[in-house]
Design an enzyme around this catalytic site. Structure first.
Site, PDB file in Angstrom:
ATOM      1  N   TYR A 163     -24.168   1.439 -97.818  1.00 23.62           N
ATOM      2  CA  TYR A 163     -22.868   1.093 -97.232  1.00 23.62           C
ATOM      3  C   TYR A 163     -21.924   0.380 -98.195  1.00 23.62           C
ATOM      4  O   TYR A 163     -22.293  -0.603 -98.842  1.00 23.62           O
ATOM      5  CB  TYR A 163     -23.053   0.186 -96.001  1.00 23.62           C
ATOM      6  N   GLY A 164     -20.681   0.844 -98.239  1.00 28.02           N
ATOM      7  CA  GLY A 164     -19.557   0.133 -98.862  1.00 28.02           C
ATOM      8  C   GLY A 164     -19.877  -0.566-100.158  1.00 28.02           C
ATOM      9  O   GLY A 164     -20.456   0.010-101.076  1.00 28.02           O
TER      10      GLY A 164
ATOM     11  N   ASN B 109     -16.698  -3.357 -88.491  1.00 29.04           N
ATOM     12  CA  ASN B 109     -16.491  -3.115 -89.927  1.00 29.04           C
ATOM     13  C   ASN B 109     -16.488  -1.618 -90.236  1.00 29.04           C
ATOM     14  O   ASN B 109     -16.776  -1.201 -91.352  1.00 29.04           O
ATOM     15  CB  ASN B 109     -17.567  -3.835 -90.762  1.00 29.04           C
TER      16      ASN B 109
ATOM     17  N   LYS C 148     -16.988  -3.684-105.606  1.00 31.01           N
ATOM     18  CA  LYS C 148     -17.197  -5.133-105.720  1.00 31.01           C
ATOM     19  C   LYS C 148     -18.118  -5.477-106.890  1.00 31.01           C
ATOM     20  O   LYS C 148     -17.911  -6.466-107.584  1.00 31.01           O
ATOM     21  CB  LYS C 148     -17.787  -5.669-104.427  1.00 31.01           C
TER      22      LYS C 148
ATOM     23  N   CYS D  73      -8.810  -9.588 -93.850  1.00 33.00           N
ATOM     24  CA  CYS D  73      -7.749 -10.539 -93.499  1.00 33.00           C
ATOM     25  C   CYS D  73      -6.367  -9.961 -93.735  1.00 33.00           C
ATOM     26  O   CYS D  73      -5.380 -10.698 -93.807  1.00 33.00           O
ATOM     27  CB  CYS D  73      -7.912 -11.830 -94.270  1.00 33.00           C
ATOM     28  N   GLY D  74      -6.264  -8.661 -93.888  1.00 26.44           N
ATOM     29  CA  GLY D  74      -4.934  -8.054 -93.890  1.00 26.44           C
ATOM     30  C   GLY D  74      -4.399  -7.582 -95.224  1.00 26.44           C
ATOM     31  O   GLY D  74      -3.197  -7.350 -95.345  1.00 26.44           O
ATOM     32  N   LYS D  75      -5.263  -7.376 -96.229  1.00 29.05           N
ATOM     33  CA  LYS D  75      -4.743  -6.872 -97.502  1.00 29.05           C
ATOM     34  C   LYS D  75      -4.191  -5.461 -97.353  1.00 29.05           C
ATOM     35  O   LYS D  75      -3.122  -5.152 -97.867  1.00 29.05           O
ATOM     36  CB  LYS D  75      -5.827  -6.890 -98.594  1.00 29.05           C
TER      37      LYS D  75
ATOM     38  N   ASN E 165      -3.044  -4.016 -94.686  1.00 27.14           N
ATOM     39  CA  ASN E 165      -1.790  -4.099 -93.930  1.00 27.14           C
ATOM     40  C   ASN E 165      -0.634  -4.546 -94.813  1.00 27.14           C
ATOM     41  O   ASN E 165       0.459  -3.979 -94.773  1.00 27.14           O
ATOM     42  CB  ASN E 165      -1.931  -5.102 -92.780  1.00 27.14           C
TER      43      ASN E 165
ATOM     44  N   ASP F 147      -7.038  -3.793-102.578  1.00 23.35           N
ATOM     45  CA  ASP F 147      -8.264  -4.603-102.554  1.00 23.35           C
ATOM     46  C   ASP F 147      -8.552  -5.346-103.862  1.00 23.35           C
ATOM     47  O   ASP F 147      -9.031  -6.465-103.822  1.00 23.35           O
ATOM     48  CB  ASP F 147      -9.464  -3.714-102.196  1.00 23.35           C
TER      49      ASP F 147
ATOM     50  N   ASN G 191       6.091  -9.716 -91.570  1.00 22.61           N
ATOM     51  CA  ASN G 191       5.747 -10.519 -92.746  1.00 22.61           C
ATOM     52  C   ASN G 191       6.764 -10.329 -93.866  1.00 22.61           C
ATOM     53  O   ASN G 191       6.808 -11.116 -94.805  1.00 22.61           O
ATOM     54  CB  ASN G 191       4.326 -10.187 -93.227  1.00 22.61           C
TER      55      ASN G 191
ATOM     56  N   ARG H  12     -15.006   1.869 -91.361  1.00 25.64           N
ATOM     57  CA  ARG H  12     -14.053   2.033 -92.475  1.00 25.64           C
ATOM     58  C   ARG H  12     -13.608   3.482 -92.623  1.00 25.64           C
ATOM     59  O   ARG H  12     -14.300   4.406 -92.209  1.00 25.64           O
ATOM     60  CB  ARG H  12     -14.720   1.581 -93.770  1.00 25.64           C
TER      61      ARG H  12
ATOM     62  N   HIS I 191      -9.695 -10.323-106.171  1.00 24.54           N
ATOM     63  CA  HIS I 191      -9.731  -9.656-104.859  1.00 24.54           C
ATOM     64  C   HIS I 191      -8.308  -9.649-104.297  1.00 24.54           C
ATOM     65  O   HIS I 191      -7.991 -10.407-103.379  1.00 24.54           O
ATOM     66  CB  HIS I 191     -10.687 -10.434-103.950  1.00 24.54           C
TER      67      HIS I 191
HETATM   68  P1  GTP Z   1     -11.242  -5.818 -97.084  1.00 24.04           P
HETATM   69  O1  GTP Z   1     -11.044  -4.347 -97.231  1.00 24.04           O
HETATM   70  O2  GTP Z   1     -12.447  -6.171 -96.256  1.00 24.04           O
HETATM   71  O3  GTP Z   1     -11.208  -6.582 -98.360  1.00 24.04           O
HETATM   72  O4  GTP Z   1     -10.083  -6.402 -96.180  1.00 24.04           O
HETATM   73  P2  GTP Z   1      -8.515  -6.289 -96.032  1.00 24.04           P
HETATM   74  O5  GTP Z   1      -7.971  -7.647 -96.339  1.00 24.04           O
HETATM   75  O6  GTP Z   1      -7.918  -5.126 -96.718  1.00 24.04           O
HETATM   76  O7  GTP Z   1      -8.486  -6.064 -94.479  1.00 24.04           O
HETATM   77  P3  GTP Z   1      -7.465  -5.353 -93.537  1.00 24.04           P
HETATM   78  O8  GTP Z   1      -6.083  -5.253 -94.097  1.00 24.04           O
HETATM   79  O9  GTP Z   1      -8.051  -4.087 -93.100  1.00 24.04           O
HETATM   80  O10 GTP Z   1      -7.505  -6.441 -92.360  1.00 24.04           O
HETATM   81  C1  GTP Z   1      -7.461  -6.029 -91.096  1.00 24.04           C
HETATM   82  C2  GTP Z   1      -7.450  -7.186 -90.142  1.00 24.04           C
HETATM   83  O11 GTP Z   1      -6.365  -8.076 -90.384  1.00 24.04           O
HETATM   84  C3  GTP Z   1      -7.255  -6.631 -88.744  1.00 24.04           C
HETATM   85  O12 GTP Z   1      -8.021  -7.404 -87.865  1.00 24.04           O
HETATM   86  C4  GTP Z   1      -5.761  -6.844 -88.513  1.00 24.04           C
HETATM   87  O13 GTP Z   1      -5.480  -6.887 -87.161  1.00 24.04           O
HETATM   88  C5  GTP Z   1      -5.537  -8.161 -89.219  1.00 24.04           C
HETATM   89  N1  GTP Z   1      -4.140  -8.350 -89.679  1.00 24.04           N
HETATM   90  C6  GTP Z   1      -3.537  -7.772 -90.736  1.00 24.04           C
HETATM   91  N2  GTP Z   1      -2.262  -8.212 -90.869  1.00 24.04           N
HETATM   92  C7  GTP Z   1      -2.068  -9.104 -89.870  1.00 24.04           C
HETATM   93  C8  GTP Z   1      -0.963  -9.919 -89.474  1.00 24.04           C
HETATM   94  O14 GTP Z   1       0.099  -9.934 -90.084  1.00 24.04           O
HETATM   95  N3  GTP Z   1      -1.147 -10.713 -88.388  1.00 24.04           N
HETATM   96  C9  GTP Z   1      -2.336 -10.748 -87.710  1.00 24.04           C
HETATM   97  N4  GTP Z   1      -2.427 -11.567 -86.662  1.00 24.04           N
HETATM   98  N5  GTP Z   1      -3.392  -9.988 -88.042  1.00 24.04           N
HETATM   99  C10 GTP Z   1      -3.258  -9.191 -89.104  1.00 24.04           C
HETATM  100  C1  SPV Z   2     -14.669  -6.369 -98.536  1.00 22.34           C
HETATM  101  O1  SPV Z   2     -15.613  -6.719 -97.803  1.00 22.34           O
HETATM  102  O2  SPV Z   2     -13.912  -7.203 -99.091  1.00 22.34           O
HETATM  103  C2  SPV Z   2     -14.390  -4.939 -98.751  1.00 22.34           C
HETATM  104  C3  SPV Z   2     -15.336  -3.959 -98.196  1.00 22.34           C
HETATM  105  O3  SPV Z   2     -13.403  -4.621 -99.379  1.00 22.34           O
HETATM  106  S1  SPV Z   2     -16.736  -3.727 -99.220  1.00 22.34           S
HETATM  107  O4  SPV Z   2     -16.355  -2.757-100.251  1.00 22.34           O
HETATM  108  O5  SPV Z   2     -17.803  -3.202 -98.383  1.00 22.34           O
HETATM  109  O6  SPV Z   2     -17.120  -4.962 -99.838  1.00 22.34           O
HETATM  110 MN    MN Z   3     -12.278  -6.393-100.158  1.00 26.57          MN
END
Ligand code: GTP
Ligand code: SPV
Ligand code: MN
Length: 613
Positions: free
Chosen positions: A226-227, A392, A235, A279-281, A283, A302, A522, A394, A255
């Protein structure tokens, strides 16, 4: 030559050029005993052949091509759904090199363990050899790697996530160095008596080990498909091993997402932003601005590699070539660009299946369609009392399919960074946005990121933990040294250093709802960040950084209650005094390796809070 990781040999002697590569591949094959060895060329025909074979074996489900052409669903073993931080090891020469936040293992001991686990681990399977480039092939900031794996799912995923195949292989010649990465799911198809065992849709050993040897720049991963456990370019290489290379060579492996931001006046800025996992990267990287005239274009979602350029500025590339994004929460309302990106040619893992052969997950649409099959393959309805998609789950897709990809996303020299942003999931305390007073203050902000844990790693979801630079699970060496390294990079950049900010989209009211609408809104925070860079907005000096004046924030059309805006921008002195105690606890773990400027910065913060109403 011995194929097992060597703890002390200089990497220079070992993993250079083509002959060493062929030697190494031969050695791994001798150790793991596959039926055959296939060097992958990275072509579409090769991916197509593999996918068809996996569908025939029941390892992938082909989605309805009417909805999702050339796309597949994979269901993992329920015990193999996320990164495993307690099975991830940094095997540096000493425990001190790995630092107190990493799982350290003695390299010799780990070498013995890996020797046993990998012996015969690929019997009955095919071993694939995947040469890949992180960053544009031949680019100034790029690096080469070679992964061997016995998982065709990993081959397909690496083909989407990296520049994999002949082009990368052609770069490996003469004295060019490459990072070796060995991966096995740890389920041979031939048993001790030589009998063939039937394969599983998602083979994975119950025992998992993800090991890194920073001195020799080697990666060995066993037992998980996985991932981040299995796509070793991501990573393991681009963060854990690359962070060590970066420390030694004066650059940064972080990161971080990367975007190109264009203002209504047509001014272009590039922003790098670090947020912990889920945490929203993604997005942020594909943000669709709610305000007219603004444009956000994606460079990466990422990982960023940053290096001072000839012009003295900090330049960044996205070393990856695809997205491995969190599916739940991704929908037309929250991330239309991501939805458009995965129109086809996408691998979905652990999402739900619709009766019409398309996919679904929580947050894709407001109400679930009827007749879903959940991520484990069981019939599902809203009354099932469990999510249809794994939290989780993907999607894996090539960056080229992103409709808002920036024109300079694969520029070999990278893009010049104007602002660095740190964020995390914080229900309390951390305001919507604050600017660091200077680089040191910014490093303090990065070092003290705390965030509520998500489903991206196994562990207690929701619990607050420090995640310095959003790199806690991804640092290849002592975090405190990483902070020192950042301070040194800042000294070299001098006046050309980007400005640093901290943001928080996740502050909640006492009633538990998010105070800030987030997502496309944002852009209003980015608007202020640009105004600061362009000297168009003043700021309020506070103990924890420079805060926006309310009148400088574009809140038009939001109808945010006054009290919410106030709370989003307030510094709660009592809350921050408690935070200082926690930070002191974090620093104490690293002893005297914490940079003096950060210790002084904590003292100042306490002193300023003391006189802050
Ligand atoms: P990894 O791939 O694991 O490194 O994470 P990432 O940071 O790319 O995660 P991703 O953007 O997929 O995060 C998705 C989560 O963040 C979801 O639960 C979204 O609902 C939440 N999210 C993203 N942007 C916002 C925002 O502006 N406000 C809120 N409340 N939640 C957000
Ligand atoms: C993270 O967990 O920060 C990811 C997904 O980007 S993984 O590649 O599985 O670590
Ligand atoms: Mn990541």
């Amino acid at each position: 030559m011995s194929v097992l990781p060597v703890a002390s040999a200089p990497s220079a002697a070992r993993f250079h050029g083509r002959a060493a590569l062929e030697d190494w591949v031969g050695g791994i094959a001798a150790l793991t005993g596959p039926d055959r060895v296939v060097w992958c060329d990275g072509s579409a025909a090769e991916a197509d052949r593999l996918a068809k074979a996996m569908v025939a074996d029941g390892a992938l489900i082909r989605l309805n091509p009417e909805w999702r052409p050339n796309s597949f669903l994979a269901r993992s073993d329920p015990a193999d759904v996320a990164r495993l931080e307690d099975r991830t090891f940094i095997c540096s020469a000493t425990a001190a090199d790995a630092g107190p936040t990493n799982n350290w293992r003695d390299p010799a001991g780990m070498r013995d363990e890996l020797g046993t686990r990998f012996a015969g681990a690929m019997r009955g399977r095919t071993m694939y050899v995947l040469p890949f480039s992180m960053g544009p092939v031949g680019g100034a900031i790029s690096q080469l790697g070679v992964q061997v794996t016995d998982s065709p799912y990993v081959v397909l995923s690496m083909g989407l996530m990296t520049r994999m195949g002949d082009e990368a292989l052609a770069e490996i010649q003469g004295t060019t160095s490459w990072v070796p990465a060995v991966h096995s799911v740890g389920m041979p198809l031939i048993d001790g008596e030589g009998r063939r065992i039937p394969d599983l849709p998602w083979p994975s050993n119950a025992v998992k080990v993800i090991a890194h040897f920073p001195e020799t720049r080697e990666i060995w991963s066993y037992g998980s498909g996985y991932g981040g456990n299995a796509l070793l370019a991501k990573k393991c290489f681009a963060l854990r091993i690359a962070s060590v290379m970066a420390r030694d060579e004066g650059w940064l492996a972080e990161h971080m997402l990367l975007i190109k931001l264009t203002s209504p006046a047509g001014r272009v800025h590039h922003v790098a932003a670090a947020f912990p996992s889920a945490c929203g990267k993604t997005n942020f990287a594909m943000l669709q601005p709610s305000r007219p005239g603004w444009r956000v274009e994606t460079i990466g979602d990422d990982i960023a590699w940053l290096r001072q350029g000839a012009d003295g500025r900090l330049r960044a590339i996205n070393p990856e070539a695809g997205f491995f994004g969190v599916a739940p929460g991704t929908g037309e309302a929250t991330n239309p660009a991501a939805m458009a990106t995965m129109w086809g040619n996408t691998i979905f893992t652990n999402v739900a299946l619709r009766p019409d052969g398309d996919v679904w997950w929580e947050g894709m649409t407001p109400t679930p369609p009827d007749g879903l099959i959940d991520w484990r393959g069981e019939p599902w309805s809203p009354r099932s009392g469990r999510p249809a998609a794994h939290p989780n789950a993907r999607f894996t897709v090539a960056a080229e399919q992103c409709p808002v990809l920036a024109d300079d996303w694969d520029s070999p020299d990278g893009v010049a960074i104007d602002a660095i942003v740190f964020g995390g999931r914080r229900a309390r305390n951390v305001p919507l946005v604050a600017e660091a007073a200077d680089w040191t203050d910014g490093v303090f902000m990065g070092a003290t990121i705390a965030s509520e844990q998500t489903a991206a790693a196994e562990g207690p979801v929701g619990e607050l933990r420090f995640d310095p630079f959003a790199m806690l699970p991804f640092g290849g060496y002592d975090m405190a040294e990483h902070w020192n390294h950042w301070l040194r990079v800042g000294e070299r950049l001098g006046t050309k250093a980007p400005r640093i900010f901290r943001v928080n989209w996740f502050r909640k009211g006492n009633d538990g709802r998010f105070l800030w609408p987030g997502y496309g809104d944002n852009i209003r925070v980015l608007d202020w960040i640009v105004a600061r860079i362009e000297h168009e907005a003043d700021a309020v000096v506070s103990p924890i950084g420079l805060l926006p004046y309310r009148h400088d924030l574009d809140l038009a059309g939001l109808a945010l209650p006054d009290a919410d805006v106030r709370e989003l921008l307030t510094v709660d002195a009592a809350g921050w005094r408690h935070e200082c105690d926690e930070i002191e606890g974090l620093f104490a773990r690293f002893g005297d390796r914490v940079p003096r400027p950060l210790v002084r910065r904590l003292q100042q913060l306490r002193w300023r809070l003391g006189s802050y109403a």
